[in-house]
Design a protein around this motif. Structure first.
Motif, PDB file in Angstrom:
ATOM      1  N   ASP A  71       0.821  -1.220   0.000  1.00 25.75           N
ATOM      2  CA  ASP A  71       0.000   0.000   0.000  1.00 25.75           C
ATOM      3  C   ASP A  71       0.847   1.258   0.000  1.00 25.75           C
ATOM      4  OD1 ASP A  71      -2.696  -1.157   0.020  1.00 25.75           O
ATOM      5  OD2 ASP A  71      -2.061  -1.989   1.955  1.00 25.75           O
ATOM      6  N   ALA A  72       1.947   1.202  -0.742  1.00 23.31           N
ATOM      7  CA  ALA A  72       2.834   2.358  -0.914  1.00 23.31           C
ATOM      8  C   ALA A  72       3.350   2.308  -2.353  1.00 23.31           C
ATOM      9  CB  ALA A  72       3.989   2.304   0.078  1.00 23.31           C
ATOM     10  N   PRO A  73       3.742   3.447  -2.914  1.00 21.29           N
ATOM     11  CA  PRO A  73       4.211   3.427  -4.298  1.00 21.29           C
ATOM     12  C   PRO A  73       5.479   2.595  -4.455  1.00 21.29           C
ATOM     13  CG  PRO A  73       4.592   5.581  -3.293  1.00 21.29           C
ATOM     14  CD  PRO A  73       3.738   4.812  -2.351  1.00 21.29           C
ATOM     15  N   MET A  74       5.533   1.822  -5.529  1.00 25.40           N
ATOM     16  CA  MET A  74       6.740   1.069  -5.853  1.00 25.40           C
ATOM     17  C   MET A  74       7.794   2.037  -6.403  1.00 25.40           C
ATOM     18  SD  MET A  74       5.211  -2.503  -7.348  1.00 25.40           S
ATOM     19  CE  MET A  74       4.293  -1.756  -8.686  1.00 25.40           C
ATOM     20  N   GLU A  75       8.992   1.532  -6.554  1.00 29.36           N
ATOM     21  CA  GLU A  75      10.108   2.364  -7.006  1.00 29.36           C
ATOM     22  C   GLU A  75      10.802   1.691  -8.179  1.00 29.36           C
ATOM     23  OE1 GLU A  75      12.528   2.431  -3.555  1.00 29.36           O
ATOM     24  OE2 GLU A  75      11.114   3.613  -2.365  1.00 29.36           O
ATOM     25  N   GLY A  76      11.559   2.484  -8.911  1.00 33.13           N
ATOM     26  CA  GLY A  76      12.336   1.970 -10.028  1.00 33.13           C
ATOM     27  C   GLY A  76      12.876   3.132 -10.841  1.00 33.13           C
ATOM     28  N   GLY A  77      13.765   2.832 -11.753  1.00 33.82           N
ATOM     29  CA  GLY A  77      14.386   3.881 -12.557  1.00 33.82           C
ATOM     30  C   GLY A  77      13.369   4.653 -13.386  1.00 33.82           C
ATOM     31  N   ALA A  78      13.599   5.957 -13.498  1.00 32.89           N
ATOM     32  CA  ALA A  78      12.734   6.819 -14.315  1.00 32.89           C
ATOM     33  C   ALA A  78      13.543   8.014 -14.797  1.00 32.89           C
ATOM     34  CB  ALA A  78      11.511   7.281 -13.520  1.00 32.89           C
ATOM     35  N   VAL A  79      13.139   8.554 -15.930  1.00 35.74           N
ATOM     36  CA  VAL A  79      13.675   9.838 -16.397  1.00 35.74           C
ATOM     37  C   VAL A  79      12.505  10.768 -16.618  1.00 35.74           C
ATOM     38  CG1 VAL A  79      15.860   9.148 -17.452  1.00 35.74           C
ATOM     39  CG2 VAL A  79      13.767   8.915 -18.751  1.00 35.74           C
ATOM     40  N   GLY A  80      12.732  12.029 -16.304  1.00 35.55           N
ATOM     41  CA  GLY A  80      11.642  12.978 -16.462  1.00 35.55           C
ATOM     42  C   GLY A  80      12.122  14.407 -16.494  1.00 35.55           C
ATOM     43  N   GLU A  81      11.132  15.304 -16.546  1.00 33.42           N
ATOM     44  CA  GLU A  81      11.390  16.746 -16.646  1.00 33.42           C
ATOM     45  C   GLU A  81      11.095  17.408 -15.307  1.00 33.42           C
ATOM     46  OE1 GLU A  81       9.561  20.666 -18.964  1.00 33.42           O
ATOM     47  OE2 GLU A  81       8.606  18.697 -19.168  1.00 33.42           O
TER      48      GLU A  81
END
Length: 337
Positions: A71-81
């Motif tokens: 019940d918490a956001p998962m994590e992982g690599g991301a690219v963004g602005e």
């Protein structure tokens, strides 16, 4: 610069999978978009990564990385602005690589974000060929397996994000012969026609040992392990004296509910003086500048090409993850938000 909405969607793990994960183990939830605090940036994620290691984080067990919380956001690599910043050195419009994927907007401590340049490479490349999978392939082959020119290299999971790059790097570094295994005729065709492999086979077509011996009549010197099980046993039988094994992943065992038997031919490690070593990409950060310079140069020169499998929309992120576990991707699996 993007307008900031009031809400964002993010994926939560709501049940620990028993064996293969199912869509019912996850929930896509709407949350308020937070304001950045001192030293933080708000990032609109453009691409996120789904990777095999994430399956291990879904189990409640001791490992090299803490499990995902329920019940918490998962994590992982991301690219963004960057869309809002209260951190020195980061401004709206900058592009960053960070570890809070599985969501549309991420509140990131600036200390855990790295600026990336979309002019040097497509943003998605920083999650694949120029990111964690790329460094894994580079360090796992050159440092862990002590690759040397003239080696014959066998790669399992060879059409995946890491395996496909291992094959490319081995050829560019002077391998005598590079052999890959994959799970479909289409992937075998890709390895031979686009991937730079000298030989490739579909492990579903017959015993791995028979197919490997046919592809490597003079044996192999390096085995890059992404699969486990029958592949590892076949590689041990085929390795030459002083052969080296890099154990990067064991995807065939990630969803097993019972202990899986190990290779029956481990005594061969003694007579052949085989070295088998597990690897964690986090141990090889010192190679990062060399990796970016060399691999970036190969990409710019056209010597290294790569494939991505792209799934569109945050609502399809779990589909992409499950598809990656089933081997539906060629090259890096990317979710474009």
């Amino acid at each position: 610069m993007s307008a900031i909405p009031a809400t964002s969607r993010e994926w939560h793990l709501i049940a620990r999978p028993q064996g293969w994960p199912t869509p019912e183990d996850f929930a896509l939830r709407e949350v308020a978009v937070p304001e950045p605090g001192e030293g933080q940036i708000l990032v609109r994620n453009v691409h996120m990564s789904v990777d095999p290691y994430m399956r291990g984080r879904m189990d409640e067990r001791e490992s090299y990385i803490p499990p995902f919380r329920l019940d918490a956001p998962m994590e992982g690599g991301a690219v963004g602005e960057v869309v809002a910043s209260r951190a020195e050195g980061f401004a709206p419009g900058d592009h960053v690589l960070h570890g809070l994927g599985w969501r549309e907007y991420a509140l990131v401590d600036a200390a855990h974000a790295t600026k990336v340049d979309p002019e040097l490479a497509p943003l998605s490349a920083y999650l694949g060929v120029l990111g964690m999978p790329g460094l894994t392939a580079y360090a796992g082959l050159l440092e862990v397996a002590s690759f040397k020119e003239g080696d014959t290299v066998f790669v399992s999971g060879a059409a995946g994000a890491v395996g496909s790059l291992v094959g490319r790097i081995a050829k560019l570094k002077g391998a005598k012969r590079v052999i890959g295994s994959a799970g479909s005729a289409e992937k075998v065709r890709y390895l031979l026609e686009e991937g730079g492999f000298d030989a490739a086979f579909n492990y579903k077509d017959g015993p791995v040992l028979e197919q490997l011996r046919k592809a490597a009549p003079e044996g192999i010197d390096v085995y890059f392990e992404n699969v486990g099980g029958e592949h590892l046993e076949a590689a041990i039988s085929t390795l030459n004296v002083h052969g080296r094994i890099t154990v990067c992943g064991l995807i065939a065992q990630y969803n097993a509910t019972e202990p899986t038997p190990g290779p029956s031919n481990l005594p061969l490690l003694i007579g052949k003086r085989i070295r088998m070593q597990g690897m964690m990409v986090g141990d090889h950060g010192a190679l990062q500048p060399q990796f970016l310079q060399e691999v970036g140069g190969w990409i710019r020169s056209g010597e290294l090409t790569y494939r991505e499998t792209v799934v569109h929309g945050v609502d399809h992120a779990v589909d992409a993850f499950l598809g990656m576990l089933r081997g539906e991707n060629t090259g890096k699996m990317i979710v474009t938000l």
